[in-house]
Design a protein around this motif. Structure first.
Motif, short mmCIF file in Angstrom:
data_model
loop_
_atom_site.label_atom_id
_atom_site.label_comp_id
_atom_site.label_asym_id
_atom_site.label_seq_id
_atom_site.Cartn_x
_atom_site.Cartn_y
_atom_site.Cartn_z
N ARG A 1 12.41 7.34 -15.07
CA ARG A 1 11.37 6.30 -15.09
C ARG A 1 11.25 5.83 -16.53
O ARG A 1 10.98 6.62 -17.43
CB ARG A 1 10.05 6.87 -14.61
N GLU B 1 6.45 -2.76 -18.75
CA GLU B 1 7.35 -2.80 -17.60
C GLU B 1 7.70 -1.37 -17.20
O GLU B 1 8.04 -0.56 -18.04
CB GLU B 1 8.63 -3.55 -17.93
N ARG C 1 10.29 0.78 -14.85
CA ARG C 1 11.53 0.68 -14.08
C ARG C 1 12.00 2.07 -13.68
O ARG C 1 11.92 3.00 -14.46
CB ARG C 1 12.63 0.01 -14.91
N LEU D 1 15.28 3.97 -12.82
CA LEU D 1 16.69 3.75 -13.10
C LEU D 1 17.53 4.95 -12.69
O LEU D 1 17.16 6.09 -12.96
CB LEU D 1 16.89 3.52 -14.60
N ASP E 1 18.89 -0.38 -11.33
CA ASP E 1 17.45 -0.48 -11.14
C ASP E 1 17.18 -0.21 -9.66
O ASP E 1 17.67 -0.94 -8.79
CB ASP E 1 16.98 -1.89 -11.53
N ASP F 1 14.51 -0.51 -7.93
CA ASP F 1 13.59 -1.44 -7.27
C ASP F 1 14.30 -2.74 -6.87
O ASP F 1 14.09 -3.26 -5.79
CB ASP F 1 12.41 -1.75 -8.18
N THR F 2 15.15 -3.26 -7.76
CA THR F 2 15.82 -4.53 -7.49
C THR F 2 17.28 -4.37 -7.12
O THR F 2 17.92 -5.34 -6.72
CB THR F 2 15.75 -5.45 -8.73
#
Length: 67
Positions: A15, A21, A23, A25, A40, A42-43
């Motif tokens: 994290r 921000e 993220r 990872l 990433d 999340d995306t």
């Protein structure tokens, strides 16, 4: 206390908090002495860790291993 870049391991999830921000990872591979290719979670985009830290580390910088 954040982990040092030297302590990052391939295959682990971290994290990253920097400049507000957050993220999640996953470290995919090491591309240099202090650079990694990361995913990433999340995306699902791929980045170089260097890209995420290019503008420096903010007051809220934190890097923690999740799993």
């Amino acid at each position: 206390m954040p982990l040092a870049i030297d302590n990052i391991r391939v295959g682990r999830v971290y994290r990253l908090v920097n400049y507000g921000e957050i993220r999640m990872l996953e470290i995919m591979e090491r591309t240099g002495r202090e650079n990694f290719r990361v995913k990433d979670l999340d995306t699902l985009e791929y980045y170089e860790l260097e890209e995420l830290l290019r503008w420096g580390k903010g007051k809220d910088y934190d890097l923690d291993e999740i799993r």
